[in-house]
Every structure is written in structure tokens, then in C-alpha cells.
Design a protein around this motif. Structure first.
Motif, PDB file in Angstrom:
ATOM      1  N   TYR A   1     -62.579  39.692 -40.773  1.00 36.52           N
ATOM      2  CA  TYR A   1     -61.686  40.734 -41.371  1.00 36.52           C
ATOM      3  C   TYR A   1     -60.250  40.226 -41.597  1.00 36.52           C
ATOM      4  N   LEU A   2     -59.939  39.710 -40.562  1.00 32.66           N
ATOM      5  CA  LEU A   2     -58.290  39.387 -40.626  1.00 32.66           C
ATOM      6  C   LEU A   2     -58.205  38.560 -41.819  1.00 32.66           C
ATOM      7  N   VAL A   3     -59.105  37.199 -41.842  1.00 37.24           N
ATOM      8  CA  VAL A   3     -58.949  36.350 -42.899  1.00 37.24           C
ATOM      9  C   VAL A   3     -59.093  36.831 -44.065  1.00 37.24           C
ATOM     10  N   ILE A   4     -60.094  37.937 -44.570  1.00 42.78           N
ATOM     11  CA  ILE A   4     -60.106  38.590 -45.756  1.00 42.78           C
ATOM     12  C   ILE A   4     -58.860  39.165 -46.076  1.00 42.78           C
TER      13      ILE A   4
ATOM     14  N   LEU B   1     -56.100  36.787 -47.000  1.00 39.11           N
ATOM     15  CA  LEU B   1     -56.072  36.342 -48.461  1.00 39.11           C
ATOM     16  C   LEU B   1     -55.790  37.199 -49.132  1.00 39.11           C
TER      17      LEU B   1
ATOM     18  N   PHE C   1     -71.793  41.174 -45.515  1.00 36.31           N
ATOM     19  CA  PHE C   1     -70.604  41.104 -45.097  1.00 36.31           C
ATOM     20  C   PHE C   1     -70.126  40.039 -46.224  1.00 36.31           C
TER      21      PHE C   1
ATOM     22  N   LEU D   1     -62.783  39.411 -52.512  1.00 40.43           N
ATOM     23  CA  LEU D   1     -61.717  38.476 -52.703  1.00 40.43           C
ATOM     24  C   LEU D   1     -61.676  37.816 -54.412  1.00 40.43           C
TER      25      LEU D   1
ATOM     26  N   ILE E   1     -50.508  32.105 -46.844  1.00 40.83           N
ATOM     27  CA  ILE E   1     -51.525  32.047 -46.439  1.00 40.83           C
ATOM     28  C   ILE E   1     -51.709  31.074 -45.247  1.00 40.83           C
TER      29      ILE E   1
ATOM     30  N   LEU F   1     -52.657  32.179 -41.408  1.00 40.03           N
ATOM     31  CA  LEU F   1     -53.925  31.706 -40.822  1.00 40.03           C
ATOM     32  C   LEU F   1     -53.645  30.812 -39.654  1.00 40.03           C
TER      33      LEU F   1
ATOM     34  N   MET G   1     -52.396  32.571 -36.840  1.00 40.39           N
ATOM     35  CA  MET G   1     -53.605  33.535 -36.322  1.00 40.39           C
ATOM     36  C   MET G   1     -54.761  32.820 -35.154  1.00 40.39           C
ATOM     37  N   PHE G   2     -54.989  31.505 -35.796  1.00 42.40           N
ATOM     38  CA  PHE G   2     -56.006  30.744 -35.025  1.00 42.40           C
ATOM     39  C   PHE G   2     -55.413  29.676 -34.133  1.00 42.40           C
TER      40      PHE G   2
END
Lengths: 102, 179
Positions: free
Chosen positions: A7-10, A13, B11, B19, B106, B110, B113-114
């Protein structure tokens, strides 16, 4: 159950798609659409964190409800302003706003 | 853990819709098409909320965003925009800069986050709590205690009133000037 990272990636983006639109568009209505994308991305974040980290509370839930309402209000006022800009300048691009300075 | 379950497939489809809709709505030159792609995105997000079993929020998203705000957009496009005439002659370099800004953002988010994120809380979410019942939502919105939100609720009411009046005043300015 889908991991929360997805969900966080979506939402990341979607947020930056909105940022891209906000920078690259010239039309006021297009700008407003990009803002809606950004707000929705933020909402996904709120809801996902609420759902995964504190499923027995609903703070994020309520907050995203408020965000939806405020977005509706903001859009209505912005539409009125865009109408006015159109009436004065005959088009609704960002460039025409510059003339409001005088 | 099984990879292909109904949940995961739904999902994946929803995320593609969200997106893809967002990307197309940003990239398309025609405003009306952008509005329709935005509709796809909003409906997809409502689906995501449903999948997290927040059904009132999904209903609110559908009715307020897809039903209300999008109608407002379409009305504005029809009233203001000359359909067919393309007012979007964006220079290509501007698009490139915007793309660079978005991609770097982005990448930054990201990576953060990771690399630094600590996602160990997932396991607790496995037992699905059943839907948040309406009574809890109502009490939270209209209660005055701790973690209850009567005051923001009332402030939202005032905001909506102010917004109605403001929109009317702004949209009617021209007539006042003539008198």
C-alpha cells in the motif's frame, strides 16, 4: 493479507504521479486534478497505517474522512475561481493568472 | 505463503487500475479524458478501502469523490474549456524536468522506506477484525471525550458553509460589478 509495504508503494507512486502532473500541466483544471491525486495518495497512507498498525482504533479512518470533505470544499471554491478567471481572460491556463497581479 | 490467492489478484488488479488511471490522467492532453481516467483511479482507491474492510470509507470515497468532485470537474470542463481546442502545448523540457523531479522523489521515498523502515507489525493484522461498525464511527465523530472528534466535525460544518457562500460570492462577482 497483503503486506503494508504494498500500500505504501502504491501511495508513493500515486503521490509522485500527482506531483508530475502538477509541475507539467498548464491548465488550471488539470492542476486541480493532480492535487486530487496527491490527496488520495495521502489518504491511502492514512488508511493503511490505521488498518495495519492500530486496527482497533479508527483515527486514520476519521482523518481521511475529513480530508475527503476538505478536498470537496477546496474543489468547489477553486472551480468558482476558475470560472471567474475564464470570464475575465477567456481561457483557463496558468499564464492568465499572472495578470491578476495588476 | 500462497502467492496466488483471490485477495492478491484483486489487489494487483486494483493497483494496476489506480496507478494506470493516475498515470494516464496526468499524461493525456485532453482534459475530458483526464477526468475519466481520474474516475478510474478514484474507484480503484475505493476498492482498496473495501479490501481493507473499511466499507463506510469506500462508500464515502465513491459518493463524495467519484460522485461529487468528479461531477464538479466535468461541469467545469464543459463550461470553461473549449473542447477540441488543445490548450496544453507544454514544452517537452518542462515535462522532462517534471519527470526527473517525480522519479527522484519516488526513488528517495522508496529507498528511505525499504532501507530504514521497520515493518514487523504485519503479523498482527492477519486476524481480520470485522468491519468497523457504524456505531463506533458515529460515536467517534460526535463524541466529546478523548479520541473523539466533535469539534473538528463542527469546524468542518462551518468550513462547508463558508465554502458555499464563498463560491457563490466569487462566481457572482461580475454581476455585482455591473450594478
Amino acid at each position: 493479507m497483503i503486506p503494508v509495504q504494498f500500500y505504501l508503494v502504491i501511495s508513493t507512486l500515486l503521490f509522485f504521479i500527482g506531483v508530475f502532473g502538477f509541475i507539467s500541466r498548464k491548465n488550471l483544471i488539470g492542476l486541480l486534478m493532480s492535487i486530487e491525486l496527491i490527496l488520495n495518495a495521502v489518504n491511502i497512507n492514512f488508511v493503511a497505517f490505521n488498518r495495519y498498525l492500530f486496527p482497533e482504533q479508527i483515527e486514520g479512518y476519521i482523518y481521511s474522512l475529513f480530508v475527503i470533505v476538505v478536498a470537496a470544499a477546496e474543489t468547489a471554491v477553486a472551480m468558482a475561481i476558475i470560472m471567474n478567471v475564464y470570464r475575465k481572460f477567456g481561457n483557463e491556463t496558468v499564464k492568465s493568472i499572472k495578470e491578476l497581479k495588476n | 505463503m500462497e502467492l496466488i490467492t483471490a485477495n492478491n489478484i484483486i489487489f494487483a488488479l486494483l493497483s494496476v487500475v489506480v496507478l494506470g488511471g493516475g498515470l494516464l490522467s496526468v499524461l493525456t492532453e485532453k482534459l475530458m479524458h483526464a477526468a475519466f481516467y481520474l474516475f478510474l483511479t478514484l474507484v480503484g482507491i475505493a476498492g482498496l478501502y473495501l479490501q481493507m474492510s473499511y466499507d463506510f470509507l469506500a462508500a464515502a470515497q465513491l459518493s463524495v469523490y467519484a460522485g461529487g468532485i468528479l461531477m464538479l470537474f466535468i461541469f467545469a470542463i464543459v463550461l470553461v474549456h473549449r473542447i477540441g481546442e488543445n490548450s496544453e502545448h507544454v514544452r517537452i523540457e518542462k515535462k522532462v524536468w517534471a519527470g526527473i523531479a517525480a522519479l527522484s522523489g519516488i526513488a528517495l521515498v522508496l529507498c528511505t522506506m525499504f532501507l530504514f523502515g521497520n515493518f514487523s507489525a504485519d503479523a498482527s493484522a492477519d486476524q481480520l477484525v470485522s468491519n468497523v461498525n457504524m456505531e463506533l464511527i458515529g460515536r467517534t465523530l460526535l463524541g466529546t471525550g478523548k479520541h473523539q472528534y466533535l469539534l473538528p466535525f463542527e469546524a468542518t460544518g462551518i468550513l462547508l458553509l463558508a465554502c458555499i457562500i464563498g463560491a457563490l460570492v466569487i462566481a457572482n462577482k461580475e454581476k455585482e460589478d455591473k450594478e
